[in-house]
Design a protein around this motif. Structure first.
Motif, mmCIF file in Angstrom:
data_model
loop_
_atom_site.group_PDB
_atom_site.id
_atom_site.type_symbol
_atom_site.label_atom_id
_atom_site.label_comp_id
_atom_site.label_asym_id
_atom_site.label_seq_id
_atom_site.Cartn_x
_atom_site.Cartn_y
_atom_site.Cartn_z
ATOM 1 N N VAL A 1 1.385 -1.322 -0.164
ATOM 2 C CA VAL A 1 -0.163 0.614 0.563
ATOM 3 C C VAL A 1 0.890 1.303 -0.002
ATOM 4 C CG1 VAL A 1 -2.550 -0.967 1.650
ATOM 5 C CG2 VAL A 1 -0.304 0.188 2.250
ATOM 6 N N ALA A 2 1.906 1.022 0.214
ATOM 7 C CA ALA A 2 2.747 2.288 0.635
ATOM 8 C C ALA A 2 4.883 2.143 -0.273
ATOM 9 C CB ALA A 2 2.439 3.752 1.677
ATOM 10 N N GLU A 3 4.875 3.184 0.025
ATOM 11 C CA GLU A 3 6.049 3.277 -0.544
ATOM 12 C C GLU A 3 7.298 4.409 0.220
ATOM 13 O OE1 GLU A 3 4.406 3.385 -3.395
ATOM 14 O OE2 GLU A 3 4.511 1.321 -2.769
ATOM 15 N N LEU A 4 8.094 4.077 0.699
ATOM 16 C CA LEU A 4 9.439 4.941 1.589
ATOM 17 C C LEU A 4 10.673 4.932 1.141
ATOM 18 C CD1 LEU A 4 9.588 5.787 5.206
ATOM 19 C CD2 LEU A 4 11.814 5.787 4.451
ATOM 20 N N ARG A 5 11.467 6.396 0.080
ATOM 21 C CA ARG A 5 12.261 6.163 0.498
ATOM 22 C C ARG A 5 13.292 6.904 1.291
ATOM 23 N NH1 ARG A 5 14.599 7.516 -6.419
ATOM 24 N NH2 ARG A 5 16.623 6.443 -5.665
ATOM 25 N N GLY A 6 13.936 6.285 2.028
ATOM 26 C CA GLY A 6 14.961 7.220 3.110
ATOM 27 C C GLY A 6 16.225 7.782 3.550
ATOM 28 N N CYS A 7 16.470 8.165 3.978
ATOM 29 C CA CYS A 7 18.257 8.802 3.724
ATOM 30 C C CYS A 7 18.402 8.373 5.846
ATOM 31 C CB CYS A 7 18.698 10.211 3.509
ATOM 32 S SG CYS A 7 18.130 10.520 2.119
ATOM 33 N N PHE A 8 19.434 7.666 5.697
ATOM 34 C CA PHE A 8 20.417 7.699 7.678
ATOM 35 C C PHE A 8 21.706 8.995 7.451
ATOM 36 C CE2 PHE A 8 17.366 4.489 6.430
ATOM 37 C CZ PHE A 8 15.566 4.699 7.522
ATOM 38 N N GLY A 9 21.461 8.959 8.224
ATOM 39 C CA GLY A 9 23.432 9.255 8.664
ATOM 40 C C GLY A 9 23.693 9.817 10.280
ATOM 41 N N PRO A 10 25.301 9.656 10.438
ATOM 42 C CA PRO A 10 25.112 9.280 11.423
ATOM 43 C C PRO A 10 24.728 10.298 12.571
ATOM 44 C CG PRO A 10 26.821 10.406 10.831
ATOM 45 C CD PRO A 10 25.671 9.880 9.414
ATOM 46 N N THR A 11 25.187 10.388 14.179
ATOM 47 C CA THR A 11 25.241 11.189 14.731
ATOM 48 C C THR A 11 26.546 11.160 16.355
ATOM 49 O OG1 THR A 11 23.921 9.783 16.966
ATOM 50 C CG2 THR A 11 22.531 10.881 14.971
ATOM 51 N N ARG A 12 26.133 12.395 16.887
ATOM 52 C CA ARG A 12 27.535 11.480 18.135
ATOM 53 C C ARG A 12 27.247 10.904 19.121
ATOM 54 N NH1 ARG A 12 29.176 17.839 20.362
ATOM 55 N NH2 ARG A 12 29.270 19.002 17.573
ATOM 56 N N ASP A 13 26.207 10.510 18.467
ATOM 57 C CA ASP A 13 25.560 9.441 19.703
ATOM 58 C C ASP A 13 25.454 7.899 18.694
ATOM 59 O OD1 ASP A 13 24.586 7.082 21.325
ATOM 60 O OD2 ASP A 13 23.039 8.267 21.867
ATOM 61 N N ARG A 14 26.074 6.784 19.174
ATOM 62 C CA ARG A 14 26.464 5.825 17.607
ATOM 63 C C ARG A 14 25.079 4.836 18.189
ATOM 64 N NH1 ARG A 14 31.660 2.115 18.131
ATOM 65 N NH2 ARG A 14 30.993 1.315 16.276
ATOM 66 N N ALA A 15 24.735 4.957 18.802
ATOM 67 C CA ALA A 15 23.579 4.071 18.591
ATOM 68 C C ALA A 15 22.150 5.060 18.281
ATOM 69 C CB ALA A 15 22.578 4.080 20.143
ATOM 70 N N ARG A 16 22.240 6.035 17.868
ATOM 71 C CA ARG A 16 21.548 7.397 17.020
ATOM 72 C C ARG A 16 21.764 7.238 15.868
ATOM 73 N NH1 ARG A 16 17.826 9.530 20.839
ATOM 74 N NH2 ARG A 16 18.037 8.797 22.626
ATOM 75 N N GLN A 17 20.781 7.953 14.849
ATOM 76 C CA GLN A 17 20.865 7.811 13.525
ATOM 77 C C GLN A 17 19.975 8.636 13.070
ATOM 78 O OE1 GLN A 17 20.588 4.236 11.327
ATOM 79 N NE2 GLN A 17 22.210 3.208 11.979
ATOM 80 N N ASN A 18 20.068 9.665 12.020
ATOM 81 C CA ASN A 18 19.180 10.828 11.682
ATOM 82 C C ASN A 18 18.595 9.974 10.367
ATOM 83 O OD1 ASN A 18 20.185 13.325 12.639
ATOM 84 N ND2 ASN A 18 21.932 13.103 12.128
ATOM 85 N N PHE A 19 17.278 10.566 10.466
ATOM 86 C CA PHE A 19 16.529 9.762 9.440
ATOM 87 C C PHE A 19 15.459 10.463 8.602
ATOM 88 C CE2 PHE A 19 12.819 6.321 9.419
ATOM 89 C CZ PHE A 19 12.893 6.086 8.357
ATOM 90 N N TYR A 20 16.142 10.448 7.306
ATOM 91 C CA TYR A 20 15.147 11.345 6.710
ATOM 92 C C TYR A 20 13.556 10.551 5.804
ATOM 93 C CZ TYR A 20 13.767 14.204 2.324
ATOM 94 O OH TYR A 20 13.017 14.984 1.252
ATOM 95 N N ALA A 21 13.215 10.559 4.747
ATOM 96 C CA ALA A 21 12.179 9.685 4.378
ATOM 97 C C ALA A 21 10.982 10.748 3.890
ATOM 98 C CB ALA A 21 11.267 9.333 5.218
ATOM 99 N N GLU A 22 11.060 10.129 2.394
ATOM 100 C CA GLU A 22 9.667 10.672 1.465
ATOM 101 C C GLU A 22 8.903 8.939 0.985
ATOM 102 O OE1 GLU A 22 11.111 12.397 -2.379
ATOM 103 O OE2 GLU A 22 12.412 13.756 -1.258
ATOM 104 N N ILE A 23 7.562 9.240 1.373
ATOM 105 C CA ILE A 23 6.469 8.996 1.667
ATOM 106 C C ILE A 23 5.726 9.120 0.652
ATOM 107 C CG2 ILE A 23 4.766 6.940 3.154
ATOM 108 C CD1 ILE A 23 7.235 9.527 4.949
ATOM 109 N N GLN A 24 5.168 7.760 -0.282
ATOM 110 C CA GLN A 24 3.806 6.925 -1.131
ATOM 111 C C GLN A 24 2.884 6.929 -0.395
ATOM 112 O OE1 GLN A 24 3.208 9.708 -4.090
ATOM 113 N NE2 GLN A 24 1.088 8.668 -3.533
ATOM 114 N N LEU A 25 2.174 7.179 0.112
ATOM 115 C CA LEU A 25 0.877 6.540 0.696
ATOM 116 C C LEU A 25 -0.519 6.202 0.130
ATOM 117 C CD1 LEU A 25 -0.110 4.390 3.050
ATOM 118 C CD2 LEU A 25 -0.603 6.625 4.676
ATOM 119 N N GLY A 26 -0.980 5.126 -0.871
ATOM 120 C CA GLY A 26 -1.788 5.536 -1.486
ATOM 121 C C GLY A 26 -1.447 6.942 -2.304
#
Length: 516
Positions: A411-436
């Motif tokens: 029903v949907a698609e997501l295209r995302g980008c991920f990048g590092p932060t100073r905290d190794r357990a955390r990642q930056n997250f950007y997305a473009e979503i098509q839902l229906g």
């Protein structure tokens, strides 16, 4: 050409006669007529292709009508690519693209230098960008044979079965034949996983399921790559369009005529008919009829009006609360309230839409600079920054909410980008979503919660995205996921095996009234 027409089934079984399509409400379209194809665009506007060549855009209630574009031809089907551009099958001109500035350009009008597209009819855009469309007849071009209706009558009466399905690759600007041998190839739709195409064969009253990656497949020869999904329909099938909850809607343009079927093995008599006034042709009486089926070929909805008050029903477009009915020659857009899904809370439904979905990471070639920091607001990972996901509806057990099918319908698609932060357990997250039919963006982060849990090699991760750039009536939203990453980066299974790969996600979209 002689052929063997099956005995007409009449209106029985799943297509038992009913009046559920009677009393349609209408949207006035002024001097326009013939809303052959209707669809909701990524801007949540309703688009309709008219006989005049106009593509008319309006709000979902029919107000604020405007001419979006005129192709100087006749569009019979259209879809939208991931950039929001309209891709149109114009019977007179070929496969067209209409950009945000409303400029109309030809993508392709031929397979090769000596193989033109004569009758572009219907189109669907796959998530990988491939554009599939039907060339209804390679014998009768509407531009040369008196228009779309006249050319279709000639092709169906002749029964040369010259229709075909084509695929256009935007990356290479090339067109290939997917399958051929259709008696007037008409409506087209994609399966939820993109691996199959559903194709309406108008001239022989059936709907096919064929492999989307096939090349030059002749459906007249037995092959496991092409099967008849629905056969011996009571009318001439036309447009196919995906609805909600896995439904695929089809329109039956007119009912079958026993006289026409009786001439299937008498090609000479059909030649004589073509030399007589068109009013004498056995094309069937007016009868309004649309139905919905699932990907297995089960008819799950059937709506009819035996009076044929809304003429020549070519298809249906489903939204959350309406069903719009297409027509080849109607002077208005027909619609009816339609809400088959159960609702449990009227107050919640008035303020927000909630989706519970499963996401699966898919293999897709990255695009250079798609994860540029100027767009995402952060520096991407040097490798594996860009990732693509499909989203699937889930089925739950009614008594306790347990998920019993985590991969129902795409029903949907997501295209995302991920990048590092100073905290190794955390990642930056950007997305473009098509839902229906709607598209939007999201910005947020993902947090790794543990390692080697619930088994060695598995890592639970939680992600949150604040959603923006949503169409009216939405004011904002939130996407949250609980993810189980593993040694298997793609697909639906974990490594080590035994768990559901990727995420269970919730999407909450809040409406404008929620802010007041």
């Amino acid at each position: 050409m002689a052929w063997i027409a099956p005995t007409p089934p009449g209106y029985t079984g799943a297509h038992a006669s009913n009046t559920r399509l009677s009393g349609l409400r209408t949207i006035d379209i002024g001097n326009e007529f013939g809303p052959e194809h209707i669809a909701v665009g990524p801007d949540n506007k309703l688009y309709a292709a008219m006989t005049s060549g106009n593509l008319v855009r309006m709000d979902l209630d029919g107000t604020h009508q405007e001419i979006f574009a005129n192709t100087q031809g006749r569009v019979l089907g259209f879809d939208f690519d991931r950039d929001g551009r309209m891709i149109a099958a114009d019977a007179m001109r070929g496969l067209l693209i209409i950009d945000a500035a409303r400029r109309v350009s030809v993508l392709t009008d031929r397979v090769s230098s000596d193989d033109p597209v004569r009758y572009a009819n219907s189109v669907v855009v796959a998530t990988d960008g491939t554009i599939y469309f039907t060339d209804a007849s390679t014998r009768f071009s509407p531009a040369q044979w008196g228009g779309t209706y006249e050319a279709s009558v000639l092709d169906i009466l002749e029964q040369a079965a010259s229709g075909r399905v084509l695929a256009y690759d935007p990356a290479t600007a090339s067109t290939r034949v997917v399958a051929r041998g259709f008696s007037f190839a008409n409506g087209i739709a994609l399966s939820s996983d993109g691996r199959a195409l559903f194709v309406a064969e108008t001239g022989r009253y059936r709907i096919w399921k064929i492999e989307s990656h096939a090349r030059d497949l002749d459906i007249r020869q037995d092959s496991p790559r092409a099967t008849v999904l629905l056969d011996n329909l009571p009318g001439y099938p036309d447009n196919l369009l995906r609805g909600r909850d896995g439904r695929i809607w089809a329109g039956l343009f007119r009912p079958r005529n026993p006289a026409a079927d009786s001439l299937s093995q008498k090609p000479f008599m059909r030649k004589v008919l073509l030399r007589m006034p068109r009013s004498l042709l056995p094309v069937g009486d007016p009868y309004s009829h649309v139905f919905a089926f699932d990907e297995s070929g089960h008819v799950i909805e059937d709506l009819q009006d035996p009076s044929g008050a809304y003429p020549e029903t070519t298809g249906a477009t489903e939204t959350a609360d309406r069903l719009y009915i297409h027509s080849l020659h109607a002077p208005a857009i027909g619609w009816m309230p339609y809400a088959p899904a159960k609702t449990t809370s009227k107050s919640a439904a008035a303020l927000e839409d909630i989706y519970i979905l499963r996401s699966i990471r898919e293999q897709q070639a990255p695009v250079i600079d798609w994860c540029a920091s100027s767009k995402t607001g952060f520096e991407p990972f040097s490798t594996d920054a860009e990732r693509s996901f499909s989203f699937w509806s889930v089925d739950t057990r009614l008594d306790d909410g347990r998920v019993i099918d985590a991969r129902n319908t795409r029903v949907a698609e997501l295209r995302g980008c991920f990048g590092p932060t100073r905290d190794r357990a955390r990642q930056n997250f950007y997305a473009e979503i098509q839902l229906g039919a709607i598209s939007f963006r999201g910005r947020g982060e993902c947090l790794a919660l543990m390692t080697d849990f619930p088994a060695i090699g598995l890592f639970p991760v939680r992600c949150q995205l604040i959603l923006s750039d949503l169409p009216t009536p939405f004011a904002g939203g939130l996407l949250t996921t609980n993810t189980l990453t593993s040694g298997a980066p793609f697909g639906g299974d974990t490594e080590p095996p035994g768990y559901t790969q990727a995420s269970i996600a919730t999407i909450r979209l809040w409406k404008e009234s929620a802010r007041r």
